[in-house]
Design a protein around this motif. Sequence first.
Motif, PDB file in Angstrom:
ATOM      1  N   ARG A   1      -5.993  -0.245  -6.292  1.00 17.07           N
ATOM      2  CA  ARG A   1      -4.735  -0.829  -6.748  1.00 17.07           C
ATOM      3  C   ARG A   1      -4.734  -1.005  -8.266  1.00 17.07           C
ATOM      4  O   ARG A   1      -3.717  -0.822  -8.923  1.00 17.07           O
TER       5      ARG A   1
ATOM      6  N   GLU B   1       0.820  -1.221   0.000  1.00 19.92           N
ATOM      7  CA  GLU B   1       0.000   0.000   0.000  1.00 19.92           C
ATOM      8  C   GLU B   1       0.853   1.269   0.000  1.00 19.92           C
ATOM      9  O   GLU B   1       0.459   2.288  -0.563  1.00 19.92           O
TER      10      GLU B   1
ATOM     11  N   ASN C   1      -7.524   2.788  -2.164  1.00 24.60           N
ATOM     12  CA  ASN C   1      -7.695   1.337  -2.317  1.00 24.60           C
ATOM     13  C   ASN C   1      -7.761   0.890  -3.783  1.00 24.60           C
ATOM     14  O   ASN C   1      -7.998  -0.272  -4.057  1.00 24.60           O
TER      15      ASN C   1
ATOM     16  N   TYR D   1      -0.949   4.281  -1.939  1.00 21.88           N
ATOM     17  CA  TYR D   1      -2.131   4.665  -1.179  1.00 21.88           C
ATOM     18  C   TYR D   1      -2.388   6.171  -1.131  1.00 21.88           C
ATOM     19  O   TYR D   1      -3.543   6.608  -1.150  1.00 21.88           O
TER      20      TYR D   1
END
Length: 259
Positions: A237, A226, A235, A230
């Motif tokens: 990805r 993360e 979230n 991040y």
Amino acid sequence: MNSRRDVLKMSVPLAMAGAGVAMWDAMLGRAMAAAPGAGAMPQDAAAPLPYFHPTNFFDGNQWVLPKLPYAHADLEPHIDTATMELHHGKHHQAYVTNGNGALKAMSELGAEADGRVVESLQRDLSFNLGGHALHSLFWGTMGKPGTDGVGGVPIGRAGELITKTFGSYDRFKTYFTKVALSVKGSGWAALVYSPVSGQIYTQAIKDQDGQQTSGAMPILLVDVWEHAYYLKYQNRRRDYVEAFYNLIDWRAVNLLLGA
Ligand code: MN3
């Protein structure tokens, strides 16, 4: 400095760190052999040191944080400056510092050392030197968008192998993104090359310890911890991995292939 002997000396701590980084020396050897002015320091003081030169990772005494071939801001908008400053300057630096510390602790342990101490130290070595190797490769296979060979379709040997293995670059991207999304928690998606078989294939790496198979060497990596995405992507990805394709420096991937 930088003779074949010095390069071989590098392989000692790598081998100690376990299989996770043992491949790094072999890979660097291939990149060096293929690089212009292979194995030698640039004679011209103004000439930039090639990124994959061993002294960019190990100064002769200890592991060091590599100088990047671009500025932290150069990967914008795909990877933001703040993430690069933290990821390269803080996270990667911590793996270098802790890896050097673990090597020192290992050299100071006596033969009577407790087995649990040894086990813990081996984990430290694998985790930190593994992190150093993987991050060093990751930075080196990215470039500033708009630079020759960066983003777009793969060129040279990398392009040939990807087409042969996956059918097309688009199919490779679809598959590689799924590998990156399949990593539960922290880890990496890697495209690896086997010098024995000449094959390339994908690999999901948990955390950053030694899980490379059959001596295959990463030639392309994306960090999916993360901390890698991040700040900008939270979230999402998938969005980060899809942006990553705009940053791949195919010249560096070909260098790692020895092509
Ligand atoms: Mn990372």
